[in-house]
Write an enzyme that holds these catalytic residues in place. Structure first.
Site, PDB file in Angstrom:
ATOM      1  N   GLU A   1     -29.217   1.792 -25.153  1.00 33.84           N
ATOM      2  CA  GLU A   1     -27.996   2.049 -24.388  1.00 33.84           C
ATOM      3  C   GLU A   1     -27.879   3.516 -23.975  1.00 33.84           C
ATOM      4  O   GLU A   1     -27.322   3.835 -22.923  1.00 33.84           O
ATOM      5  CB  GLU A   1     -26.748   1.645 -25.175  1.00 33.84           C
ATOM      6  CG  GLU A   1     -26.544   0.146 -25.306  1.00 33.84           C
ATOM      7  CD  GLU A   1     -27.215  -0.448 -26.534  1.00 33.84           C
ATOM      8  OE1 GLU A   1     -28.022   0.260 -27.177  1.00 33.84           O
ATOM      9  OE2 GLU A   1     -26.945  -1.623 -26.853  1.00 33.84           O
TER      10      GLU A   1
ATOM     11  N   PHE B   1     -17.625  -8.075 -37.313  1.00 35.61           N
ATOM     12  CA  PHE B   1     -19.015  -7.743 -37.015  1.00 35.61           C
ATOM     13  C   PHE B   1     -19.126  -7.040 -35.659  1.00 35.61           C
ATOM     14  O   PHE B   1     -18.592  -7.514 -34.658  1.00 35.61           O
ATOM     15  CB  PHE B   1     -19.866  -9.026 -37.024  1.00 35.61           C
ATOM     16  CG  PHE B   1     -21.301  -8.779 -36.675  1.00 35.61           C
ATOM     17  CD1 PHE B   1     -22.118  -8.017 -37.501  1.00 35.61           C
ATOM     18  CD2 PHE B   1     -21.838  -9.275 -35.504  1.00 35.61           C
ATOM     19  CE1 PHE B   1     -23.442  -7.771 -37.170  1.00 35.61           C
ATOM     20  CE2 PHE B   1     -23.162  -9.039 -35.166  1.00 35.61           C
ATOM     21  CZ  PHE B   1     -23.964  -8.284 -35.997  1.00 35.61           C
ATOM     22  N   GLN B   2     -19.814  -5.943 -35.653  1.00 34.61           N
ATOM     23  CA  GLN B   2     -20.027  -5.127 -34.440  1.00 34.61           C
ATOM     24  C   GLN B   2     -18.723  -4.708 -33.771  1.00 34.61           C
ATOM     25  O   GLN B   2     -18.638  -4.591 -32.555  1.00 34.61           O
ATOM     26  CB  GLN B   2     -20.950  -5.846 -33.446  1.00 34.61           C
ATOM     27  CG  GLN B   2     -22.374  -5.980 -33.990  1.00 34.61           C
ATOM     28  CD  GLN B   2     -23.405  -6.326 -32.931  1.00 34.61           C
ATOM     29  OE1 GLN B   2     -23.103  -7.024 -31.967  1.00 34.61           O
ATOM     30  NE2 GLN B   2     -24.632  -5.852 -33.123  1.00 34.61           N
TER      31      GLN B   2
ATOM     32  N   MET C   1     -37.778  26.264 -27.624  1.00 34.17           N
ATOM     33  CA  MET C   1     -36.590  27.098 -27.431  1.00 34.17           C
ATOM     34  C   MET C   1     -36.076  27.640 -28.762  1.00 34.17           C
ATOM     35  O   MET C   1     -35.740  28.812 -28.890  1.00 34.17           O
ATOM     36  CB  MET C   1     -35.504  26.287 -26.712  1.00 34.17           C
ATOM     37  CG  MET C   1     -34.326  27.107 -26.267  1.00 34.17           C
ATOM     38  SD  MET C   1     -34.810  28.442 -25.163  1.00 34.17           S
ATOM     39  CE  MET C   1     -34.262  27.823 -23.593  1.00 34.17           C
TER      40      MET C   1
ATOM     41  N   LYS D   1     -13.778  -9.837 -25.972  1.00 36.29           N
ATOM     42  CA  LYS D   1     -14.498 -11.027 -25.507  1.00 36.29           C
ATOM     43  C   LYS D   1     -13.562 -12.076 -24.929  1.00 36.29           C
ATOM     44  O   LYS D   1     -13.863 -12.696 -23.904  1.00 36.29           O
ATOM     45  CB  LYS D   1     -15.309 -11.622 -26.667  1.00 36.29           C
ATOM     46  CG  LYS D   1     -16.270 -12.710 -26.188  1.00 36.29           C
ATOM     47  CD  LYS D   1     -17.178 -13.167 -27.296  1.00 36.29           C
ATOM     48  CE  LYS D   1     -18.282 -14.085 -26.789  1.00 36.29           C
ATOM     49  NZ  LYS D   1     -17.858 -15.210 -25.981  1.00 36.29           N
TER      50      LYS D   1
END
Lengths: 556, 168
Positions: A51, A113-114, A466, A163
């Site tokens: 993602e 969940f999630q 760097m 959802k």
């Protein structure tokens, strides 16, 4: 027409003239993905490897076009994986619309969940975010998100959709593409005051940033430089706004900026700052930065005026509209002494230029410049290679430098390059380091499966250059965790992903590789081997002044 | 450092107080009191912010507030042109040696006795914040058990309002 929430999401995206979205499916966004399947002929979806890559791709698309980039992810980890991408867009004022699924409303707040409170998580890194509780509000919320993303100072907006809102049904009334809220110039009285100050200046310096790109004020910017007989310098975010070769343009200023730009800025008696925020990487010591100077600051975001430095005049307004009002009031000036001084500074800079032969960072980028077409975007990751790119790339068109300025996100480049390629449909280039590339190289898979013509140059020095440079200069060469000592073979990595790859250890090999790469229809990795002790110069110490700048590499 | 009172009209939406206070926290504004309440319209809530700083801080606070899409309008409440007050409940230990002094002070401040128990006395006091501060300072000589203050609320004097008609 009665539609499900999921269909409304996709229909609204199409209505907002969205041509491509980036994302990753999951359990709580599955209904939106079902609608994406249904409308797949009207809206293209690019599946990334992660993602974060999708968020950076949407960001790269937005930077290359000025239109909002769109990213879609599922709840929980899908949403949190967007966070770095959203923060990157926020710090660089990039218009982004992020759409996340969430668990059904009855499960919200039960740690199911999630489930994650993504509107809470992203509160400080979005312009605004929404948790949509009713399907009836969905279309208008997405439209408002698009409007907000591009209005005023652009930025990211997140819409979180449970959802059950995706499956609920309601009447959908098609709408129009949302335009940015009406722009406005600064107040007349402020413009008049600024004009009087600018006219008194004999050493004017115009410092511009990403705001000029957002306002599309390039023409007015150049007209201002002509009329004031001033010189131009920019922040990292301003790069590519005007052609690199413009006679009044001194390049990037700041910590690793061009010598002449930094010096001219410190000697100027008036800074006209356009769409910038006086970031510490630009100013160094802020008090010394404005010593003996007038500062005229124009920005659409009033909170930037006097946020970081004391300004003589703060003008809140759209840069283009404000300059259009300001320019006719301004008397044309000539400052031959100032221009003479600038010529001297340019000559000094020329003397400091790295003229070594072989695989030096500068030679690599100069070789790339020979291959670049005006429409090709060049993305970077973050680190030494990014500064070498900023110093040496030659641009002729706007919105071609795709780089994470404010947040400095290593791993930004792969996704961003893919997004910018899909926006301009030309070859895109990614300049990266072996450190940065290691963070999100999984997106090579995305570039391969979507046949993205992408030329990837890895500045491969086996170290985190760097930080190593700072350790060399300020930490007694304590190379704490900056020596990678990895055995990664990037050529074989590329091949394993289904891309092409070659190694270049000499400029001749590089040239051959670039020829192959720009002929290639898919991603092509060139592993450029460079010395681990190449430094970025000039270098102004953090919170220091331009007088402390070592302009050229000392003997190592 | 000066003390400023700023009234903010916000869209009456879930989480709006969080958006405002989250901004105060990340921009490190020095907020000394904050109230939030319903208004004349169900669409809006009104937040009153009391904070310490200088004029630049105040400008910055107002500019940052305007960047929040839920913020509809903002008004600074100047001391001479507005009416401000707050409410305090204060619970004192009820001891024979100090009872009389406490009650006398309360009477002088127009504090109302709202609870009188064997071991405690509770007063309710309204007025501008300085008036309440003065009373609290006086009570520090005795045993304070608990204090609860609402924070100040303010309205401009006269017919002007912070709600701009153009916002409707």
């Amino acid at each position: 027409m009665e539609l499900t929430g999921a269909d409304i999401v996709v229909k609204t995206l199409i209505e907002q003239e969205c041509e491509v979205v980036f994302g990753y499916p999951g359990g709580q966004i599955i209904d939106v993905y079902d609608s994406l399947y249904k409308y797949r002929k009207e809206l293209k979806h690019i599946l990334t490897a992660h993602e974060q890559g999708a968020a950076h791709a949407a960001d790269g698309y937005a930077r290359a076009t000025g239109k909002p980039g769109v990213v879609i992810a599922t709840s929980g980890p899908g949403a949190t994986n967007l966070v770095t991408g959203i923060a990157t867009a926020h710090l660089d004022s990039v218009p982004l619309v992020a759409i996340t699924g969430n668990v059904m409303t009855s499960q919200i707040s039960t740690d199911s969940f999630q489930e994650v409170d993504i509107t809470g998580v992203t509160l400080p890194i979005t312009k605004h975010n929404y948790f949509v509780e009713r399907v009836e509000d969905l279309a208008e919320t997405i439209r408002e998100a698009f409007r907000l993303a591009v209005s005023g100072r652009p930025g990211p907006v997140l819409v979180d959709i449970p959802k059950d809102v995706q499956t609920a049904v309601c009447e959908f009334v098609p709408g129009q593409k949302e335009e940015a809220e009406e722009k406005f110039p600064a107040k007349d009285i402020r413009i008049e005051q600024a004009v009087r100050t600018i006219e008194k200046s004999v050493r004017p310096y115009i410092y511009f940033g990403g705001g000029v790109l957002a306002a599309e004020a390039q023409e007015e910017l150049l007209a201002l430089a002509e009329k004031t007989d001033g010189v131009l310098g920019c922040s990292l975010m301003g790069l590519s706004a005007i052609p690199t070769g413009h006679p009044r343009f001194l390049g990037m200023q700041g910590m690793h900026g061009h010598y002449a730009a930094g010096k001219a800025l410190s000697e100027a008696d008036c800074i006209i700052a356009l769409g910038v925020r006086f970031n510490d990487r630009v100013t160094g010591d802020r008090e010394k930065f404005v010593e003996n100077k007038k500062v005229v600051h124009i920005d659409i975001d009033g909170s930037e005026l006097a946020k970081n430095i004391e300004t003589t005049h703060g003008l809140r307004g759209d840069i283009k509209l404000t300059l259009q009002k300001l320019l006719p009031l301004l008397k044309e000036k000539k400052h031959p002494k100032w221009q003479q001084r600038i010529r001297v500074l340019r000559q000094e800079e020329e003397g400091y230029t790295d003229k070594r032969k072989g695989m030096t960072p500068r030679n690599i980028i100069c070789k790339l410049n020979d291959f670049l077409e005006p429409d090709m975007p060049v993305a970077t990751d973050v680190g030494q290679h990014q500064m070498w790119a900023a110093q040496n790339l030659v641009f002729t068109k706007s919105r071609k430098f795709i780089s994470s300025g404010g947040l400095g996100t290593m791993g930004f480049g792969m996704g961003a390059a893919i997004g910018s390629q899909l926006a301009v449909k030309e070859h895109a280039v990614l300049l990266t380091g072996d450190g940065s590339f290691g963070m999100n190289l999984n997106e090579l898979a995305t570039a391969v499966s979507n046949k993205i013509p992408l030329v990837i140059l890895i500045f491969d020095n086996g170290v985190l250059g760097m930080v190593r440079q700072m350790q060399t200069l300020f930490y007694e060469k304590h190379y704490s965790e900056t020596v990678l000592a990895r055995q990664t073979d990037f050529v074989r990595v590329a091949q394993a992903f289904g891309a092409e790859g070659v190694r270049a250890e000499t400029v001749e090999e590089l040239e051959k590789a670039l020829q192959l790469a720009f002929d290639c229809k898919g991603p092509f990795v060139i592993d450029c081997i460079i010395d681990k002790d190449e430094f970025v110069f000039p270098m102004m110490p953090q919170y220091g002044t331009v007088d402390e700048v070592p302009a050229a590499p000392e003997k190592k | 450092m000066k003390r400023y009172t700023v009234a903010v009209l916000v869209r009456n939406q879930y989480g709006v107080l969080n958006r405002v206070t989250s901004m105060f926290r990340r921009r490190r504004f020095n907020i000394s009191a904050l109230t939030v309440s319903e208004t004349e319209s169900a669409e809006f809530s009104r937040i009153t912010v009391i904070f310490d700083g200088d004029d630049d801080n105040k400008e910055q606070l107002i500019n940052q507030l305007y960047k929040l899409p839920d913020v509809c309008s903002i008004g600074e409440m100047h001391r001479d042109e507005s009416v401000s007050c707050e409410l305090m409940l204060i619970k004192m230990a009820n001891e024979p040696a100090t009872r009389k002094d406490i009650l006398t002070a309360a009477e002088a401040f127009d504090a109302k006795t709202v609870d009188y128990a064997k071991e405690s006395i509770m007063f309710q006091l309204t007025g501008d914040s300085r008036h309440i501060d003065d009373f609290v300072n006086l009570m520090r000589d005795y045993t304070i058990l608990e204090i609860c203050r609402t924070g100040s609320i303010s309205l401009e004097k006269g017919s002007s309002t912070i709600r701009k008609v153009t916002n409707f």
